[in-house]
Design an enzyme around this catalytic site. Structure first.
Site, PDB file in Angstrom:
ATOM      1  CD  GLU A  28     -13.868  -0.142   3.946  1.00 22.89           C
ATOM      2  OE1 GLU A  28     -12.960   0.127   3.492  1.00 22.89           O
ATOM      3  OE2 GLU A  28     -14.444  -0.781   4.153  1.00 22.89           O
ATOM      4  CG  HIS A  78      -7.010   1.581   0.860  1.00 33.05           C
ATOM      5  ND1 HIS A  78      -5.798   1.122   0.546  1.00 33.05           N
ATOM      6  CD2 HIS A  78      -7.989   1.117   1.540  1.00 33.05           C
ATOM      7  CE1 HIS A  78      -6.027   0.344   1.346  1.00 33.05           C
ATOM      8  NE2 HIS A  78      -6.903  -0.079   2.119  1.00 33.05           N
ATOM      9  CG  HIS A 134     -10.502  -3.102   7.167  1.00 33.66           C
ATOM     10  ND1 HIS A 134     -10.229  -2.411   8.635  1.00 33.66           N
ATOM     11  CD2 HIS A 134      -9.481  -2.639   6.279  1.00 33.66           C
ATOM     12  CE1 HIS A 134      -9.115  -3.129   8.238  1.00 33.66           C
ATOM     13  NE2 HIS A 134      -8.446  -3.449   7.061  1.00 33.66           N
ATOM     14  CG  ASN A 192      -2.028  -1.174   1.405  1.00 35.01           C
ATOM     15  OD1 ASN A 192      -2.529  -1.466   0.260  1.00 35.01           O
ATOM     16  ND2 ASN A 192      -2.540  -1.297   2.174  1.00 35.01           N
ATOM     17  CG  ASP A 200     -10.906   3.651   7.099  1.00 32.14           C
ATOM     18  OD1 ASP A 200     -10.658   4.467   6.861  1.00 32.14           O
ATOM     19  OD2 ASP A 200     -11.348   2.409   7.410  1.00 32.14           O
ATOM     20  CE  LYS A 239      -4.408   1.259   5.220  1.00 33.27           C
ATOM     21  NZ  LYS A 239      -3.790  -0.500   4.830  1.00 33.27           N
ATOM     22  CB  SER A 262      -8.457  -2.448   1.262  1.00 43.54           C
ATOM     23  OG  SER A 262      -9.690  -3.165   2.060  1.00 43.54           O
TER      24      SER A 262
HETATM   25  C1  PLP Z   1     -10.166   0.548   5.106  1.00 44.26           C
HETATM   26  C2  PLP Z   1      -8.929   0.065   5.697  1.00 44.26           C
HETATM   27  N1  PLP Z   1      -9.250   0.540   6.990  1.00 44.26           N
HETATM   28  C3  PLP Z   1      -8.422   1.122   7.856  1.00 44.26           C
HETATM   29  C4  PLP Z   1      -6.927  -0.123   7.964  1.00 44.26           C
HETATM   30  C5  PLP Z   1      -6.391  -0.011   9.272  1.00 44.26           C
HETATM   31  O1  PLP Z   1      -5.784   0.600   8.663  1.00 44.26           O
HETATM   32  P1  PLP Z   1      -3.683   0.360   9.906  1.00 44.26           P
HETATM   33  O2  PLP Z   1      -3.209  -0.134   8.520  1.00 44.26           O
HETATM   34  O3  PLP Z   1      -2.851   1.729   9.638  1.00 44.26           O
HETATM   35  O4  PLP Z   1      -4.386   0.132  11.004  1.00 44.26           O
HETATM   36  C6  PLP Z   1      -7.057  -0.750   6.836  1.00 44.26           C
HETATM   37  C7  PLP Z   1      -5.854  -1.307   6.981  1.00 44.26           C
HETATM   38  O5  PLP Z   1      -5.736  -2.080   6.435  1.00 44.26           O
HETATM   39  C8  PLP Z   1      -8.290  -0.404   5.507  1.00 44.26           C
HETATM   40  O6  PLP Z   1      -7.713  -0.799   4.702  1.00 44.26           O
END
Ligand code: PLP
Length: 382
Positions: free
Chosen positions: A175, A207, A132, A46, A204, A238, A179
């Site tokens: 999101e 990405h 996620h 990422n 969120d 990321k 992801s």
């Molecule tokens: C959509 C999403 N939210 C949150 C996270 C978690 O973030 P972090 O890797 O900083 O814990 C991820 C990571 O895999 C993600 O893909």
């Protein structure tokens, strides 16, 4: 010695070909890396803009360690908060156009920590079906009722909201870029529906931050709905190439999180070098270099999509995440092994990370990939 249900579960995972194994790499992240002692082109990181090992970012981290040391010593409410943490929060709030921001140790901790602090019994959370794990875990922890709407389907969301019982707080969460699918939801519609039904909105943008919208502010700024998003989550892990998670929101929400969010209160603060590096990454992302990196990234992603389509694969992505859905876990693992033999690392993504029957290779394209790297993908499929 393990035994009982734990061991049984592990045996089942082995039998179903879903056993996960950690692969050692012995080099910095980048378009090429040393995996198990052999050089491979990495299509699963990422580190979209190559900031994990960007000289300005690593320099900022090293200088910070010299000045502040390595560790943060304790949770921030206990031992005080170092300047890099505070400065990053100030700069992120300003950049994301919110009153305040709060730094957590990971994006995972933000999602679980925000949901568990803000929502509770009697409340309702509406989350996309493909949310996620961190969003689902947070929703489960807080005791609110969780309703899942069909992926990126605003009508499904509206139907759930319309039939939801009155009373309790409502929160819609989605999101910015999914992801494992690389698609962007209809954010304008989702925001309008949330507002119409008196629900708060949390996005969120793990990405999307750094890549989309003006100066890389993310998908909610690209969609023009930043003002309607109550809780804006980004990760530093990321496009920012580092470590940590940030939530940007109203002052009142951030004050509430400082007081009630358990991952923030009860966990040693992230080492100061992480926010120091993030400040350097933010400067790059906002500036001309960021623009250029994004241009390269999306040119590479377009090239990868058209090349894969040219090989007869059904791929559809307008982002840097290009899923090649093959269906069964074994087929996905076989394709991943074929790639690895040819010098490309793209591990199979299998259930439970993705729904059954949708195992895939999730190709993540970066600005650092060369044309040759991308052509290699096509050659292996030929
Ligand atoms: C959509 C999403 N939210 C949150 C996270 C978690 O973030 P972090 O890797 O900083 O814990 C991820 C990571 O895999 C993600 O893909």
């Amino acid at each position: 010695m393990t035994s009982g249900p734990f061991d049984e579960r592990l045996r089942k995972v082995e039998e179903e070909g879903l056993f996960r194994r950690i692969r050692p790499i012995d080099s910095a992240q980048g378009p090429t890396t040393m995996l198990d002692g052999a050089e491979v082109v990495l299509f699963s990181s990422n580190d979209y803009l190559g900031l994990c090992s960007h000289p300005k970012v690593t320099h900022a981290a090293v200088e910070c360690v010299k000045r502040y040391g390595w560790g943060a010593g304790a949770a921030r409410l206990l031992a005080g908060s170092m300047t890099p943490h505070m400065e990053l929060e100030r700069r992120m709030a300003q950049f994301l156009d919110k009153e305040a921001a709060l730094l957590f140790n990971t994006g995972y901790a933000v999602n679980t920590g925000v949901l568990a602090a803000m929502m509770g019994r009697g409340d309702l959370i509406f989350a996309d079906k493909l949310s996620h794990a961190s969003i689902i875990d947070g929703a489960r922890q807080c005791g609110a009722k969780l309703a899942r709407f069909a992926h990126n389907d605003s009508e499904s969301l509206e139907a759930l909201l319309a039939k939801a019982p009155a009373g309790g707080r409502r929160l819609v969460v989605t999101e910015g870029v999914f992801s494992m699918d690389g698609d962007i939801p209809p954010l304008k519609w989702i925001a309008a529906i949330a507002r119409r039904h008196g629900a708060m909105l949390m996005v969120d943008d793990a990405h999307g931050f750094g890549l989309f919208g003006p100066e890389g502010r993310g998908t909610i700024h690209m969609a023009g709905i930043a003002d309607e998003v109550d809780i804006h989550v980004v990760t530093l892990g990321k496009a920012m190439g580092g470590f940590g998670g940030v939530v940007a929101a109203s002052r009142r929400i951030v004050d509430g999180l400082v007081n009630f969010s358990r991952p923030f209160i009860y966990s040693t603060a992230i080492p100061p070098a992480a926010p120091a590096a993030a400040l350097a990454a933010l400067d790059i992302i906002r500036g001309r270099e960021g623009e250029e990196l994004r241009r390269k990234l999306f040119k590479n992603a377009e090239m990868a999509v058209s090349l894969l389509r040219g090989r007869g694969l059904k791929v559809d992505s307008k982002t840097q995440i290009v899923p090649v859905v093959v269906g069964g876990s074994e087929e996905a693992s076989a394709l991943s092994s074929k790639f690895l033999k040819g010098g490309i690392y793209a591990p199979a993504i299998r259930p439970p990370t993705v729904p059954r029957g949708t195992a895939r290779l999730r190709l993540s394209i970066t600005s650092g990939h060369t044309e040759e790297n991308i052509k290699k993908l096509g050659a292996l499929l030929g």
